[in-house]
Every structure is written in C-alpha cells, then in structure tokens.
Scaffold this motif. Structure first.
Motif, PDB file in Angstrom:
ATOM      1  N   GLY A 156      71.884  26.459  -9.409  1.00  0.00           N
ATOM      2  CA  GLY A 156      72.477  27.590 -10.003  1.00  0.00           C
ATOM      3  C   GLY A 156      72.757  27.522 -11.360  1.00  0.00           C
ATOM      4  N   GLY A 157      73.579  26.420 -11.645  1.00  0.00           N
ATOM      5  CA  GLY A 157      73.940  25.777 -12.883  1.00  0.00           C
ATOM      6  C   GLY A 157      74.477  26.852 -13.735  1.00  0.00           C
ATOM      7  N   ILE A 158      74.557  26.918 -14.859  1.00  0.00           N
ATOM      8  CA  ILE A 158      74.971  27.660 -16.235  1.00  0.00           C
ATOM      9  C   ILE A 158      75.113  29.024 -15.916  1.00  0.00           C
ATOM     10  CG2 ILE A 158      75.336  28.373 -18.262  1.00  0.00           C
ATOM     11  CD1 ILE A 158      76.272  25.699 -18.165  1.00  0.00           C
ATOM     12  N   HIS A 159      73.961  29.559 -15.262  1.00  0.00           N
ATOM     13  CA  HIS A 159      73.913  31.159 -15.012  1.00  0.00           C
ATOM     14  C   HIS A 159      74.713  31.650 -13.920  1.00  0.00           C
ATOM     15  CE1 HIS A 159      70.791  30.924 -18.060  1.00  0.00           C
ATOM     16  NE2 HIS A 159      70.202  29.816 -17.333  1.00  0.00           N
ATOM     17  N   ALA A 160      75.021  30.546 -12.966  1.00  0.00           N
ATOM     18  CA  ALA A 160      75.846  30.693 -11.616  1.00  0.00           C
ATOM     19  C   ALA A 160      77.187  30.470 -11.701  1.00  0.00           C
ATOM     20  CB  ALA A 160      74.872  29.968 -10.387  1.00  0.00           C
ATOM     21  N   MET A 161      77.750  30.299 -12.894  1.00  0.00           N
ATOM     22  CA  MET A 161      79.275  29.924 -12.959  1.00  0.00           C
ATOM     23  C   MET A 161      79.876  31.124 -12.672  1.00  0.00           C
ATOM     24  SD  MET A 161      79.316  29.650 -17.223  1.00  0.00           S
ATOM     25  CE  MET A 161      81.246  29.196 -17.149  1.00  0.00           C
ATOM     26  N   ALA A 162      81.243  30.958 -12.710  1.00  0.00           N
ATOM     27  CA  ALA A 162      82.063  32.073 -11.995  1.00  0.00           C
ATOM     28  C   ALA A 162      82.079  32.896 -13.180  1.00  0.00           C
ATOM     29  CB  ALA A 162      83.630  31.413 -11.902  1.00  0.00           C
ATOM     30  N   VAL A 269      79.900  11.356 -10.331  1.00  0.00           N
ATOM     31  CA  VAL A 269      78.864  12.189 -10.534  1.00  0.00           C
ATOM     32  C   VAL A 269      77.592  11.250 -10.209  1.00  0.00           C
ATOM     33  CG1 VAL A 269      77.335  13.102 -12.439  1.00  0.00           C
ATOM     34  CG2 VAL A 269      79.880  13.688 -12.541  1.00  0.00           C
ATOM     35  N   ASN A 270      76.749  11.913  -9.479  1.00  0.00           N
ATOM     36  CA  ASN A 270      75.611  11.214  -8.912  1.00  0.00           C
ATOM     37  C   ASN A 270      74.454  11.477 -10.036  1.00  0.00           C
ATOM     38  OD1 ASN A 270      77.100  12.301  -6.383  1.00  0.00           O
ATOM     39  ND2 ASN A 270      75.912  10.450  -6.084  1.00  0.00           N
ATOM     40  N   CYS A 271      74.475  10.343 -10.435  1.00  0.00           N
ATOM     41  CA  CYS A 271      73.061  10.433 -11.749  1.00  0.00           C
ATOM     42  C   CYS A 271      72.913   9.094 -12.376  1.00  0.00           C
ATOM     43  CB  CYS A 271      73.636  11.189 -12.846  1.00  0.00           C
ATOM     44  SG  CYS A 271      72.552  11.542 -14.221  1.00  0.00           S
ATOM     45  N   ASN A 272      71.499   8.751 -12.410  1.00  0.00           N
ATOM     46  CA  ASN A 272      71.143   7.327 -13.071  1.00  0.00           C
ATOM     47  C   ASN A 272      70.796   7.303 -14.283  1.00  0.00           C
ATOM     48  OD1 ASN A 272      68.953   8.866 -13.351  1.00  0.00           O
ATOM     49  ND2 ASN A 272      67.451   7.594 -12.134  1.00  0.00           N
ATOM     50  N   VAL A 273      71.095   8.307 -15.187  1.00  0.00           N
ATOM     51  CA  VAL A 273      70.944   8.272 -16.619  1.00  0.00           C
ATOM     52  C   VAL A 273      71.392   7.032 -17.485  1.00  0.00           C
ATOM     53  CG1 VAL A 273      71.475   9.219 -19.127  1.00  0.00           C
ATOM     54  CG2 VAL A 273      70.392  10.565 -17.034  1.00  0.00           C
ATOM     55  N   PRO A 274      72.576   6.436 -17.309  1.00  0.00           N
ATOM     56  CA  PRO A 274      72.996   5.313 -17.970  1.00  0.00           C
ATOM     57  C   PRO A 274      72.127   4.252 -17.700  1.00  0.00           C
ATOM     58  CG  PRO A 274      74.765   6.323 -16.752  1.00  0.00           C
ATOM     59  CD  PRO A 274      73.605   7.125 -16.398  1.00  0.00           C
ATOM     60  N   LYS A 275      71.595   3.978 -16.602  1.00  0.00           N
ATOM     61  CA  LYS A 275      70.516   2.767 -16.442  1.00  0.00           C
ATOM     62  C   LYS A 275      69.013   3.203 -16.906  1.00  0.00           C
ATOM     63  CE  LYS A 275      72.268  -0.014 -12.661  1.00  0.00           C
ATOM     64  NZ  LYS A 275      72.167  -1.407 -13.316  1.00  0.00           N
ATOM     65  N   ARG A 276      68.902   4.501 -16.631  1.00  0.00           N
ATOM     66  CA  ARG A 276      67.221   4.668 -16.914  1.00  0.00           C
ATOM     67  C   ARG A 276      67.123   5.273 -18.485  1.00  0.00           C
ATOM     68  NH1 ARG A 276      63.393   7.447 -12.947  1.00  0.00           N
ATOM     69  NH2 ARG A 276      61.602   5.836 -13.339  1.00  0.00           N
ATOM     70  N   GLY A 277      68.247   5.447 -19.088  1.00  0.00           N
ATOM     71  CA  GLY A 277      68.065   6.100 -20.422  1.00  0.00           C
ATOM     72  C   GLY A 277      67.299   7.423 -20.385  1.00  0.00           C
ATOM     73  N   CYS A 292      80.092  12.134 -19.715  1.00  0.00           N
ATOM     74  CA  CYS A 292      79.571  12.760 -18.714  1.00  0.00           C
ATOM     75  C   CYS A 292      80.119  13.964 -18.206  1.00  0.00           C
ATOM     76  CB  CYS A 292      79.024  11.861 -17.343  1.00  0.00           C
ATOM     77  SG  CYS A 292      78.501  12.753 -15.841  1.00  0.00           S
ATOM     78  N   ILE A 293      79.271  15.367 -18.205  1.00  0.00           N
ATOM     79  CA  ILE A 293      80.114  16.478 -17.677  1.00  0.00           C
ATOM     80  C   ILE A 293      79.469  17.018 -16.435  1.00  0.00           C
ATOM     81  CG2 ILE A 293      80.325  17.187 -20.140  1.00  0.00           C
ATOM     82  CD1 ILE A 293      78.188  18.956 -20.066  1.00  0.00           C
ATOM     83  N   GLY A 294      78.804  15.946 -15.884  1.00  0.00           N
ATOM     84  CA  GLY A 294      78.564  16.507 -14.396  1.00  0.00           C
ATOM     85  C   GLY A 294      77.304  17.306 -14.127  1.00  0.00           C
ATOM     86  N   CYS A 295      76.486  17.265 -15.240  1.00  0.00           N
ATOM     87  CA  CYS A 295      75.228  18.345 -15.252  1.00  0.00           C
ATOM     88  C   CYS A 295      74.387  18.240 -14.255  1.00  0.00           C
ATOM     89  CB  CYS A 295      74.585  18.567 -16.806  1.00  0.00           C
ATOM     90  SG  CYS A 295      73.601  17.055 -16.792  1.00  0.00           S
ATOM     91  N   PHE A 300      78.507  21.970 -10.929  1.00  0.00           N
ATOM     92  CA  PHE A 300      78.370  22.404 -12.345  1.00  0.00           C
ATOM     93  C   PHE A 300      78.099  23.621 -12.544  1.00  0.00           C
ATOM     94  CE2 PHE A 300      75.645  22.382 -16.115  1.00  0.00           C
ATOM     95  CZ  PHE A 300      76.785  21.789 -17.000  1.00  0.00           C
ATOM     96  N   PRO A 301      78.694  24.362 -13.628  1.00  0.00           N
ATOM     97  CA  PRO A 301      79.575  23.704 -14.420  1.00  0.00           C
ATOM     98  C   PRO A 301      81.144  23.979 -14.283  1.00  0.00           C
ATOM     99  CG  PRO A 301      79.088  25.900 -15.269  1.00  0.00           C
ATOM    100  CD  PRO A 301      78.338  25.758 -14.085  1.00  0.00           C
ATOM    101  N   ASP A 302      81.507  24.839 -13.337  1.00  0.00           N
ATOM    102  CA  ASP A 302      82.788  24.982 -13.103  1.00  0.00           C
ATOM    103  C   ASP A 302      83.798  23.967 -12.526  1.00  0.00           C
ATOM    104  OD1 ASP A 302      82.602  28.678 -12.582  1.00  0.00           O
ATOM    105  OD2 ASP A 302      80.959  27.514 -12.096  1.00  0.00           O
ATOM    106  N   ALA A 303      83.417  22.999 -11.809  1.00  0.00           N
ATOM    107  CA  ALA A 303      83.970  22.092 -11.258  1.00  0.00           C
ATOM    108  C   ALA A 303      84.449  21.086 -12.401  1.00  0.00           C
ATOM    109  CB  ALA A 303      83.509  21.374 -10.402  1.00  0.00           C
ATOM    110  N   PHE A 304      83.933  21.136 -13.513  1.00  0.00           N
ATOM    111  CA  PHE A 304      83.836  20.000 -14.593  1.00  0.00           C
ATOM    112  C   PHE A 304      84.421  20.582 -15.906  1.00  0.00           C
ATOM    113  CE2 PHE A 304      80.524  18.892 -11.616  1.00  0.00           C
ATOM    114  CZ  PHE A 304      80.853  17.746 -11.539  1.00  0.00           C
TER     115      PHE A 304
END
Length: 362
Positions: A156-162, A269-277, A292-295, A300-304
């Motif tokens: 849902g992301g940004i468009h599904a926020m509260a 936050v579950n994400c591999n960007v720091p390793k993968r770049g 990291c804002i938990g995207c 996301f985004p409400d919980a962060f």
C-alpha cells in the motif's frame, strides 16, 4: 500489524523441474497505473546484474523468450496499439504471461455513484475509463505469475497511509493473501520505495527460470517477500553496525557513526541495501549518510513517522549498550595501539634477534 500465517514460509512445495514442461516464450504485462509515481519502472532501468536490456534481448542463458510490455519502456506510440496485448490477455488469446503491478490498489467500492481513482485505457465500446481494479480482476486469474513491484504495490505504501481518501491497499490485500496464479504461485512481493534494481531483476529472473522448468519456485517469507533478499535487517548488513556495538552514535548527518540517534530504523527493517548498494553496488541509504525510514516494510510509512525523529526503541537499546560499548571501545583501543607497532626484531643491526636458532631440531 496483521500477519498471514496461511501463506507463511514459502510458496508451495517446490515442483521438480522434470515433472513439468518448461515455457519457451512468455509475456510480461506491466501495469503502473496503480497509485504510484512510476519510480519503480525508472529504478528498474538502473539494473545491470542483469539489466532489463539483457533480459529482453535474450542474453541470459536458459530463460524463455521474454516480451516486455511497459508504458515507459515501450516503443509503441500508445493508445490501443499499446493496449493490444493486455486486451488479448483478457480474451485468453495471449500465451503465458507474468502480470506485474506497480502502485497501490485503490478501493473502488467506497466511491458512491460515478467516478474512479485510477484507470488504464478506455472501454472500446462505451469510451468509459477502465479502472485498474477491472484490469486486475480480469488478468490476475489468467496470469502464469503475479509480481508486485515496489512498496505501494506490495503493501500500500504512501498512498495507503492513515487518513488517505482512496482506501488504498497492497495487491495481496486486494486479491487475497491466499491467491495463487496459474502456476500455483502466490503473489511475489518485491518491496522498496522504489525497488532496488537488482533485487527486482534477481527475483524476476528466478521466476523466469522457474517458468523454464529449471528452478523451483522462489522461497518467500510470510509477507511473500523473497527470503534471500529480505531475511536480514539493514543493521545486520550496515557498515556502521560496529559503531552501534561500541555505543558510538552520530549526532548529525555528516558523521560516519551509527545513525539510530538521528532517526535510523535499520535495526528492525528487513532490507539488504547496505550490502547490495543501489547502482552498480554503490550508494544505498546508510552507505551515503541517509537514515533508514523503513520503506520496504508493511507498516511504512505510518509506523516510522515522524521521519528523522529518534526511534523509540533506540533510546532503550542505546542505554543498555552504552556501558558495554564504553568498555569494549576502550579495550579495543588498547589492543589497536598494541598491534599498531612492529615487533622489536625488525631492524638493520648486525645481530639477529628474531629468536631463530639454527641448532634447533624438532
């Protein structure tokens, strides 16, 4: 947050490749008319291991021939010419296809009277806009596989926020978390705002190898994310993690130290960007000083929010680790000083002092 135990742990029991015939040619019908910014499509163009060009040119051994239909990457002039393969798929006249959805799915049921949130082409008979929801309803039951690209499509992301007026949701919320495609696969969720280019391409390639009959289904977690990509946290792969262990925290964004005090949610936050770049192995939020804002996360985004405020848990965890970190930092400093000197026997004097004894025998 709701969990979905019915789909937990993976896609179904992996088929043996010899039990079914592989697919020689497959279409990828990409619809980015969800509530989105097309950022996932744009991000995809940065992939190079492999690149989208490698895929469509047939340069990856063992894959079916791929016909990609994406409005940003299409040579079509648009209109009905562009929509032709989608309409053929609705009629059941297109060969096997993978449906990729980009963007949040709005709730069409909450509209009273006429109107729509987002559309994709017009009805040839009435001229009325055809909603994204209509296309999903028509195509998802016929799709060989369904992939959600980006956090908007996955959760849902940004468009599904509260407080949103559209009732937006992720694709699995719309189709059901127990949805399975013609190949017996659940929805494959690849979150990210936007997708990390190689994460998406790697997942898509796995799905295509499965289509070719040479790989099992991709292993997915309880939120239908690829396990091998989202099984670890940002913190576990972060170059700044050792600073956290030593309770050495940044107080501004110019510091190379751990960023939890400046608003980073990386430890959870579950994400591999720091390793993968990001592009060519370079970049990625904490690698270049960004928090990291938990995207990639379902909450996301409400919980962060609010972004850039210190996460509640970091206060407690930093207090707990502070005395330990101070001791460890001191001890490591002493050891570092010790090993930063050469041994005494490395000199240019006339006497050998290394302890070598030519008369010694074992």
């Amino acid at each position: 947050m709701t969990t979905h135990s019915s789909t937990a742990e993976v896609s179904k029991e992996p088929e043996r490749s010899e039990d079914r015939q592989g697919i020689d040619e497959i279409h990828i019908l990409w619809i980015s008319e969800g509530m989105s910014c097309d950022g996932d499509t744009v991000s995809l163009t940065a992939a190079d291991q492999p690149s989208i060009e490698d895929l469509v040119l047939g340069l990856i051994p063992g894959l079916p021939k791929v016909n990609l239909v994406n409005k940003v990457l299409s040579p079509s002039l648009g209109g009905e010419d562009f929509l032709a393969p989608y309409r053929a798929a609705v009629r059941g006249e297109l060969g096997p296809f993978i449906l990729v959805i980009e963007g949040s799915i709005p709730n069409q049921n909450i509209i009273e009277g006429d109107g729509y949130w987002t559309s994709f082409g017009n009805d040839p008979e009435t001229g009325e806009p055809q909603t994204l929801n209509w296309w999903i309803d028509q195509l998802a039951p016929k799709a060989w596989a369904v992939v959600a690209a980006g956090t908007c499509a996955t959760f849902g992301g940004i468009h599904a926020m509260a407080g949103n007026p559209t009732g937006c949701m992720g694709l699995a919320d719309y189709l059901g978390w127990d949805y399975t495609s013609q190949a017996g696969l659940p929805i494959v969720n690849v979150p990210g705002c936007p997708i990390q280019p190689e994460n998406f391409m790697e997942t898509l390639i796995w799905v295509l190898y499965h289509a070719a009959g040479s790989a099992p289904p991709p292993p997915l977690d309880h939120m239908l994310r690829p396990q091998w990509l989202f099984g670890k946290t940002v913190h576990e792969g972060c170059d700044r993690g050792s600073y956290y262990e030593q309770a050495n925290f940044a107080t501004d964004y110019n510091s190379p130290k751990c960023l939890v005090k400046t608003g980073c949610w990386g430890p959870v936050v579950n994400c591999n960007v720091p390793k993968r770049g990001w592009m060519g192995g370079i970049g990625g939020c904490p690698n270049v000083g960004g928090i990291c804002i938990g995207c990639t996360m379902p909450g996301f985004p409400d919980a962060f929010m609010p972004f850039m405020d210190e996460p509640p848990g970091s206060t407690l965890s930093s207090l707990v680790i502070k005395p330990y970190g101070a001791v460890v930092r001191r001890l490591r400093g002493m050891t570092n000083e010790l090993v930063n000197h050469e041994p005494r026997w490395r000199h240019n004097k006339r006497k050998l002092t290394s302890g070598y004894d030519p008369r010694w025998r074992p």
